[in-house]
Write a protein that holds these residues in place. Sequence first.
Motif, mmCIF file in Angstrom:
data_model
loop_
_atom_site.group_PDB
_atom_site.id
_atom_site.type_symbol
_atom_site.label_atom_id
_atom_site.label_comp_id
_atom_site.label_asym_id
_atom_site.label_seq_id
_atom_site.Cartn_x
_atom_site.Cartn_y
_atom_site.Cartn_z
ATOM 1 N N ARG A 96 -4.207 1.818 6.349
ATOM 2 C CA ARG A 96 -3.399 2.119 7.386
ATOM 3 C C ARG A 96 -4.000 2.703 8.559
ATOM 4 N NH1 ARG A 96 0.564 2.625 3.128
ATOM 5 N NH2 ARG A 96 1.893 0.828 3.199
ATOM 6 N N ALA A 97 -4.611 3.973 8.111
ATOM 7 C CA ALA A 97 -5.410 5.013 9.157
ATOM 8 C C ALA A 97 -6.564 3.887 9.810
ATOM 9 C CB ALA A 97 -6.003 5.994 8.501
ATOM 10 N N ALA A 214 -19.830 10.552 6.659
ATOM 11 C CA ALA A 214 -19.366 9.690 7.686
ATOM 12 C C ALA A 214 -20.554 9.447 8.570
ATOM 13 C CB ALA A 214 -18.286 10.640 8.449
ATOM 14 N N ALA A 215 -21.307 10.650 8.654
ATOM 15 C CA ALA A 215 -22.441 10.494 9.717
ATOM 16 C C ALA A 215 -23.337 9.405 9.306
ATOM 17 C CB ALA A 215 -23.006 12.044 9.851
ATOM 18 N N ALA A 216 -23.737 9.269 8.070
ATOM 19 C CA ALA A 216 -24.654 8.435 7.470
ATOM 20 C C ALA A 216 -24.052 6.991 7.923
ATOM 21 C CB ALA A 216 -24.921 8.716 6.125
ATOM 22 N N VAL A 217 -22.811 6.789 7.521
ATOM 23 C CA VAL A 217 -22.068 5.589 7.617
ATOM 24 C C VAL A 217 -22.349 5.103 9.326
ATOM 25 C CG1 VAL A 217 -19.984 4.158 7.965
ATOM 26 C CG2 VAL A 217 -20.651 5.703 5.772
ATOM 27 N N SER A 232 -20.335 -5.368 7.298
ATOM 28 C CA SER A 232 -19.735 -4.975 6.158
ATOM 29 C C SER A 232 -19.211 -3.530 6.038
ATOM 30 C CB SER A 232 -20.440 -5.286 5.049
ATOM 31 O OG SER A 232 -19.900 -4.954 3.659
ATOM 32 N N LEU A 233 -17.942 -3.256 5.720
ATOM 33 C CA LEU A 233 -17.547 -2.027 5.550
ATOM 34 C C LEU A 233 -16.204 -2.152 4.562
ATOM 35 C CD1 LEU A 233 -17.014 -1.420 9.237
ATOM 36 C CD2 LEU A 233 -18.349 0.415 7.866
ATOM 37 N N HIS A 234 -15.651 -1.051 3.970
ATOM 38 C CA HIS A 234 -14.555 -0.873 3.073
ATOM 39 C C HIS A 234 -13.564 -0.047 3.352
ATOM 40 C CE1 HIS A 234 -18.351 -2.083 0.833
ATOM 41 N NE2 HIS A 234 -17.514 -2.730 -0.114
ATOM 42 N N PHE A 235 -12.347 -0.556 3.006
ATOM 43 C CA PHE A 235 -11.087 0.171 3.039
ATOM 44 C C PHE A 235 -11.365 1.282 1.653
ATOM 45 C CE2 PHE A 235 -8.013 -2.710 4.603
ATOM 46 C CZ PHE A 235 -8.263 -2.640 6.135
ATOM 47 N N GLY A 236 -10.643 2.247 1.513
ATOM 48 C CA GLY A 236 -10.674 3.115 0.228
ATOM 49 C C GLY A 236 -11.693 4.448 0.334
ATOM 50 N N TYR A 237 -12.279 4.379 1.539
ATOM 51 C CA TYR A 237 -13.320 5.518 1.561
ATOM 52 C C TYR A 237 -13.188 6.164 2.531
ATOM 53 C CZ TYR A 237 -15.710 2.890 -2.138
ATOM 54 O OH TYR A 237 -15.962 1.945 -3.024
ATOM 55 N N PRO A 238 -12.806 7.512 2.565
ATOM 56 C CA PRO A 238 -12.568 8.534 3.614
ATOM 57 C C PRO A 238 -13.766 8.811 4.429
ATOM 58 C CG PRO A 238 -11.925 9.669 1.521
ATOM 59 C CD PRO A 238 -12.697 8.370 1.116
ATOM 60 N N ASP A 239 -15.042 8.539 4.117
ATOM 61 C CA ASP A 239 -16.215 8.617 5.015
ATOM 62 C C ASP A 239 -16.103 7.438 6.011
ATOM 63 O OD1 ASP A 239 -17.335 10.682 3.545
ATOM 64 O OD2 ASP A 239 -18.703 9.190 2.259
ATOM 65 N N VAL A 241 -13.140 6.032 7.068
ATOM 66 C CA VAL A 241 -12.091 6.455 8.169
ATOM 67 C C VAL A 241 -12.666 7.460 9.159
ATOM 68 C CG1 VAL A 241 -9.852 7.362 8.403
ATOM 69 C CG2 VAL A 241 -10.441 5.971 6.460
ATOM 70 N N ALA A 242 -13.352 8.299 8.675
ATOM 71 C CA ALA A 242 -13.882 9.376 9.548
ATOM 72 C C ALA A 242 -14.912 8.941 10.640
ATOM 73 C CB ALA A 242 -14.356 10.506 8.689
ATOM 74 N N ALA A 243 -15.984 7.774 9.954
ATOM 75 C CA ALA A 243 -17.091 7.142 10.715
ATOM 76 C C ALA A 243 -16.194 6.518 12.112
ATOM 77 C CB ALA A 243 -17.744 6.494 9.828
ATOM 78 N N LEU A 244 -15.382 5.620 11.709
ATOM 79 C CA LEU A 244 -14.792 4.618 12.696
ATOM 80 C C LEU A 244 -14.573 4.918 14.162
ATOM 81 C CD1 LEU A 244 -14.404 1.544 12.721
ATOM 82 C CD2 LEU A 244 -11.687 2.099 12.101
ATOM 83 N N PRO A 245 -14.217 6.114 14.358
ATOM 84 C CA PRO A 245 -13.992 6.450 15.886
ATOM 85 C C PRO A 245 -15.154 6.564 16.503
ATOM 86 C CG PRO A 245 -12.553 7.841 14.676
ATOM 87 C CD PRO A 245 -13.321 7.128 13.424
ATOM 88 N N ASP A 246 -16.396 7.414 15.788
ATOM 89 C CA ASP A 246 -17.723 7.305 16.430
ATOM 90 C C ASP A 246 -18.342 5.938 16.609
ATOM 91 O OD1 ASP A 246 -17.289 9.960 16.831
ATOM 92 O OD2 ASP A 246 -18.630 10.533 14.834
ATOM 93 N N VAL A 247 -17.878 5.065 15.395
ATOM 94 C CA VAL A 247 -18.820 3.650 15.647
ATOM 95 C C VAL A 247 -18.174 3.025 16.799
ATOM 96 C CG1 VAL A 247 -18.837 1.660 14.496
ATOM 97 C CG2 VAL A 247 -19.305 3.626 13.162
#
Length: 266
Positions: A96-97, A214-217, A232-239, A241-247
């Motif tokens: 959801r996040a 997150a930085a590596a993602v 290709s990305l995955h649900f279920g990993y906090p990294d 979630v943290a990376a998506l705004p910067d991406v």
Amino acid sequence: MVRVTSTPRRDVLRAGAGLVAGGAFAAGCGTGQAAAPPPTPASTAPASATPASRRPSAAPAPRAYPGHPAQITHGPRNRPRVALTFHGQGDPALARALLTTAEQHGARLTVLAVGTWLDEHPDLARRVLDGGHDLGNHTQRHIGINTLAEADARREITDCAGRLARLTGSIGTWFRPSRAPAASPLVTRLARAAGYPHVLSYDVDSLDYTRPGAAAVTRRVLAGVRNGSVVSLHFGYPDTVAALPDVLTELGRRGLRAVTTTELLS
């Protein structure tokens, strides 16, 4: 005692009928079986009185894209669009996040859901669609589908397709094989027989499932992405979630728009 007039009473009864119908739909989703319709008391309005605007609409069905191969790894390279595709399983709060973050940035995702995940969290199928995202099939149990016997591989595809159909009215717009970047010829054939003209692969792998931070993602996605990329990305990993705004911010700076795979190829 407050006297209830006939007009409010009709409104209350119509709302009650809508709640009963909604409860039956949720039960059917949760058990994976069609729920028997509840009896309609003579004093209440029938379920058909529920306004059409409140009934869940059927999701889009798969479609063929002439000129594209049976196994799609990317979209057109001459348009500034990319598709961020997510393997759908894991903690629903993280899912959801991610969806909310994408929507706040004006982005739309493609979610390839695992059937057992849909069994546990049936509401997420409609959450994905209501956000304007694509929803597809990532097999029933997320096991190595290319290594299975034909009957077992077919069941992995059709069982998840059945879950999606019961939840949304469609088998989903895409199929992606589990635990493999590409489908074998057998799995490609079985997917087509199940109703999916194309198998969805990708040309950029975030490797977020390795939990690199997150930085590596972010770095890996942005290093590989270009016009038409399927990531290709995955649900279920906090990294993730943290990376998506910067991406998403950097994609926007480069003039690349994150769209559904359907829009990428349309």
